[in-house]
Each structure stands twice: as structure tokens, then as C-alpha cells.
Design an enzyme around this catalytic site. Structure first.
Site, mmCIF file in Angstrom:
data_model
loop_
_atom_site.group_PDB
_atom_site.id
_atom_site.type_symbol
_atom_site.label_atom_id
_atom_site.label_comp_id
_atom_site.label_asym_id
_atom_site.label_seq_id
_atom_site.Cartn_x
_atom_site.Cartn_y
_atom_site.Cartn_z
ATOM 1 N N GLU A 196 0.831 -1.209 0.000
ATOM 2 C CA GLU A 196 0.000 0.000 0.000
ATOM 3 C C GLU A 196 0.864 1.257 0.000
ATOM 4 O O GLU A 196 0.537 2.251 -0.651
ATOM 5 C CB GLU A 196 -0.898 0.041 1.243
ATOM 6 C CG GLU A 196 -2.099 -0.875 1.177
ATOM 7 C CD GLU A 196 -3.103 -0.445 0.121
ATOM 8 O OE1 GLU A 196 -2.918 -0.846 -1.041
ATOM 9 O OE2 GLU A 196 -4.057 0.279 0.457
ATOM 10 N N THR A 198 -6.320 9.515 -4.252
ATOM 11 C CA THR A 198 -6.318 9.370 -2.800
ATOM 12 C C THR A 198 -5.494 10.472 -2.150
ATOM 13 O O THR A 198 -5.848 11.008 -1.112
ATOM 14 C CB THR A 198 -5.758 7.990 -2.428
ATOM 15 O OG1 THR A 198 -6.563 7.006 -3.058
ATOM 16 C CG2 THR A 198 -5.790 7.764 -0.934
#
Lengths: 314, 314
Positions: free
Chosen positions: B136, B189
Site C-alpha cells: 500500500e 487518494t
């Protein structure tokens, strides 16, 4: 009305630990010790009267409109359409006022539970909560529910929301024992609220809501280790702990004795620890009281199971 | 090593809804649709290679050090002391990248679950989490766990703490159905994080932690009404909703169809609703997609049960 005359009841209602470290303003639990007691008698003479208050050193008002217990009972009687009821109240304060132990909440809840018992549970127990909150407003200048709700309902209680009021009785795992220590210091709830910062960093808030979510999960899973890991407060404790001498030493001593967690009870100055057995709780209480004595501070100490039942008829 | 050569496995790993309205950065759950698939084969030739990526429209890197799936597998092999293993990966992207559906988490978890399956579950499943988080970090510039943890473990997952990492699988009540709608908008994001205020009012924070505590309690009690009342976000949604056209209209339409709650999935632009049955979830999906169409925005819609199992071998 005459049939009820002279019926009387004695009720105990428990002290409560509000905030529970990571649940500022939304979480609380009840204990068995200390607690307040009320003897209530129905009379033929209309109106709510306070016969006597024992154990308050003359601090609490005897005026029925100003005393939280009688004021809450008056509200209750008005709400159920019986404002003319004759009621005589004797209050036994068995814990200090302004201690962080939910003292006014215990008295108010005892009174409401008593009148509702005498009137054959006219209202369901949870319906007494708004009257108890009004009592808190009178006593503390804030209508918070985090003491009255657990005092009334027992166990761990979440106030998810104040507006609308949404109170949730959480699962209370058996076997949790609480040590409560009340150092003889003066901390007014209003002052304790005033020093808290009104802005917090998002980072700290995220940590805090991770912890409260962990604590709630730990209660339902009866997972002591998770409860312990979750009992952390990065927002309120760093500020309020300044009002309690050697707070972090006291905390370390409690943890050294095996506490699952340690923190300020309500707005203090009382502190509490949760543990998994009576012996550990007693050792924690003793260690904390002993350290306070080295600072020249006397204190009261209590040990009891977490009280999942709430008020009871004695 | 030769014995394993040519062993292969196909793994599905689920999309995930991070934040879950009131649990910013600490809560997520997995679904059954959409999800990514990985075919992994052990080879005789040392090193991790990506054979092909399907469905990404050429957006994802084929370089094994830069692709999150292969990079996580390389980390894993190094950690278990087998850096020379030959591995060939084929990735089937079955959901959009940068959608708020945990796209990179699903791929990475599928890859890690596949290699661990091929190597006879050398590590317990939860030990794969740090490798997925490193993936991630590579994909999003943030090592958040709120997508990878539910993708790996299934169900509702709480990340109580990041340092030390403390991940708790919450109770997942049966019968919860999720509608997911991905409007075809670009929301990175990183941008979605940037617009969030770094200071919040204590009052809002208290509301938020009341809600997350209520949600966790609702999950354990399987109390749909409590889950519904708790799905409120006073901190992140008011800001991030600005990135999604007509957000509050979409929300109202979902609630009108019977959603327990509605919110932004992760950092968006995908939105989600929880409901108690398939028909309701389909109506919600249809109503939201229809309104998006009136705005000239195409979208993908998915309906599936909350996925309590996590990745699976196909």
C-alpha cells in the site's frame, strides 16, 4: 392516594466512572462501592420534602427545588401527572461531593429509582434518564449522561448521541474489578472542563476512536488484553492529569500491580483502575494510596466488581 | 525446490470499503464483488516476474520492483529466507484503479495469499499483513491498513493502533448486503487526503467516537437499527463529499430506498450503502446510478454480501 401513605423504600445507587480513559463524554460504568442511599416515604402531605441529608457535611441544599434528588423527583411527579404527591426523602451521602465518582448522579438516580418503585414502576427504567440528566444540569451546570446513565442502567453504558439522546447498554464482561481512589484534593468539574483544549489534532482523534472501538470490542469479546491495550487517552488525560499530583507515577504503580488500565474517573480528582480479580484491585488501591500518602495526600480507597445491575432496593 | 515447480494457484481477493463512515483510518470491511484475481505459478527460473496484467488499461507497472503485487511477494520471499524462488504472476484487475474500492489492496492480498498457499502456509494469515501494508505504501504513498486488513482477514476489521500495529477482526453480523457504486470520476487518494482539516473540534471528535463505539456495539449485537444510527460522519464526509457531485442527493436516494447508511468508500469517488437484504441493495444501487446518469456521469454498480472470509482459492 391514601392506600400508598407511609409506604417507604430504601434504595442504593452506585458511584460511576465516566469517560473510562478513551471515552470522553460518551462512556461510563457503575461500581458497587461507593454508592449513595435514599430512604423515601410517601406521605399524606402534598409536596416533596427533604427530611434529612446525612454525610454531606452540610454542603448540599435542603431546599426541594435546589437539591438534585428532590428536584428530579418533582420533575418526575409532574411528568406522570401527580404533582400533588407527598414524598419525604432522607439522603445518605456515602461518597464525597465533587470527587469524580458521580456523586450527584448516584443520589439522583437513587431518588428516581425510589419514587418509581413506590409508584409501582410507572415508567420503564430507561425513561427515568431524562429526569436524572436534568438533575445533573442542576448539580454540575452540564446535563451530561455519562454518570447518570451507568448509575441507572448498570454496567458499561455508551451515550452514542446526546441529540437525540441515544444510550446503549454495552456488554459487561463478568469478573472485572475496579479500584477507585479518591485523593483529598479539590477539583471542580467546571474547572476540569475549562482546561481541555477545544481543538484536537485529527491524528490524536483517530487514535482515540481506534481505542474506543477497541475497548467496546474488548468488552463484547471479554478480551482482557484488548481492553487493556485500548485503555489509552491521548487527548484529555495529558491535560487533566496536571490537576493530580504525580499522576503518571500513580498510573505506573497501578500498572505494575497488574492493572488492565488506569485513568482519571470523570473529571477527577478520583482515579480508577480496572483489573481481573479482587486481590489485584486491592494491591492497586494500596499502592496508589501509599504513594499519595508520601505526597502528604490522604485518600479514600474502594474496591468492587463492576456493577452490572445499577440501583437496587435494600 | 524442483518438486514445487509448476505448482500454480488462482486466488480471488475482495474489494474493501475503508472508513465505513464513522471510522476514518481505523475501520474497513470486505465484499464479494468486485475483487481482483491472481494466477501464480512457481517456476524453475529464480526471481519474481509479472507475466501479464489484464484489465488495467496499461496503467499498472510490469516492473516487479514497482508493481505492488510482485513487490509484496518479493518482500515475503525475502522474509521467509527464500529470495531465489521463481514466481510468475498473472494479474486480472476486475475493478478500477483509484476508485476508493481498495483496488491495490485486493491485488496485493491476492498475491500474498497465493504465494503463501503455494508455499504451504508458511506464515499464518495475519502475518501477511505487514507485507500488504508495504505494498500500500508503494501504491498510495501511505502504509494504511484499512483496506488491506479487511481484504486479508475478511469481515469488519478494526485497526486499533498503527504503532504498534493492532488489528482486530470484529464480529460481522450475517445478512448485511453492500451496494457499491463507482462513478467515473478521477479522485486521487492523495488529493482526497490533502483537503481534510488537520484540526477538528473536540465536540465533533466526541460525536465521532460515540458513533464508532455505537457501530462496533451494533455489529456485536447484530442490531441493524443501532448500526444505522451510528453510520454518521461529522468530520470527513462534510469535506470529502465536495469531490462527489450531488453527494447528499445520492445519500438521500440511498436512504429512501432503505439503506442503513451511506457514505464514501475509502477516499472515494466510490460510494457505498449497507442494507439488510439483496433486493434493497439492488434498489439502492439502481437509484444512485440513475441519479448519476442524470448528471451525465457513468458508473459501475455492484451488490454483494459483506464478505466475512477474505481471499479464497478459486
Amino acid at each position: 392516594m391514601g392506600d400508598d401513605c407511609c409506604k417507604s423504600v430504601k434504595v442504593f445507587a452506585p458511584a460511576t466512572v465516566a469517560n473510562v480513559v478513551c471515552g470522553f463524554d460518551v462512556l461510563g460504568f457503575a461500581v458497587y462501592a461507593p454508592g449513595d442511599e435514599v430512604i423515601m416515604r410517601l406521605t399524606d402531605e402534598a409536596g416533596v420534602k427533604i427530611k434529612a441529608i446525612h454525610g454531606d457535611e452540610g454542603k448540599l441544599p435542603l431546599d426541594p427545588a435546589k437539591n438534585t434528588v428532590s428536584a428530579a423527583v418533582i420533575d418526575y411527579l409532574q411528568a406522570i401527572g401527580e404533582p400533588e404527591r407527598g414524598v419525604e426523602i432522607t439522603l445518605f451521602k456515602k461518597m464525597p461531593v465533587g470527587s469524580g465518582l458521580g456523586s450527584s448522579a448516584a443520589s439522583t438516580v437513587a431518588g428516581l429509582f425510589a419514587i418509581n418503585t413506590l409508584l409501582e414502576e410507572r415508567l420503564p427504567r430507561e425513561a427515568l434518564l431524562p429526569f436524572a440528566m436534568a438533575g445533573e444540569q442542576l448539580a454540575c451546570g452540564q446535563g451530561h449522561a455519562d454518570n447518570v446513565a451507568p448509575a441507572l442502567m448498570g454496567g458499561f453504558v455508551l451515550i452514542r448521541s446526546y441529540d437525540p439522546l441515544d444510550v446503549i447498554r454495552l456488554h459487561t464482561p463478568p469478573g472485572l474489578v475496579c479500584a477507585l481512589i479518591h485523593p483529598h484534593l479539590e477539583v471542580a468539574t467546571r474547572d476540569a472542563r475549562r482546561i481541555i483544549r477545544q481543538q484536537v489534532s485529527l491524528k490524536d482523534a483517530v487514535q482515540q476512536w481506534g481505542n474506543i472501538a477497541g475497548l467496546v470490542s474488548g468488552l463484547y469479546r471479554e478480551d482482557h488484553a484488548l481492553i487493556s491495550r485500548s485503555l489509552q487517552d491521548v487527548i484529555i488525560e495529558p491535560v487533566r492529569s496536571m490537576l493530580i499530583p504525580d499522576f503518571y507515577t500513580l498510573k505506573q504503580k497501578a500498572l505494575d500491580q497488574g492493572a488492565l488500565g488506569f485513568g482519571i474517573s470523570g473529571s477527577g480528582p478520583a482515579v480508577f483502575a480496572l483489573s481481573t480479580d479482587q486481590d489485584t484491585a486491592c494491591s492497586i488501591r494500596d499502592a496508589v494510596q501509599e504513594h499519595l500518602r508520601t505526597l502528604g495526600i490522604e485518600s479514600d480507597g474502594y474496591v468492587s466488581q463492576v456493577n452490572a445491575e445499577g440501583p437496587r432496593i435494600m
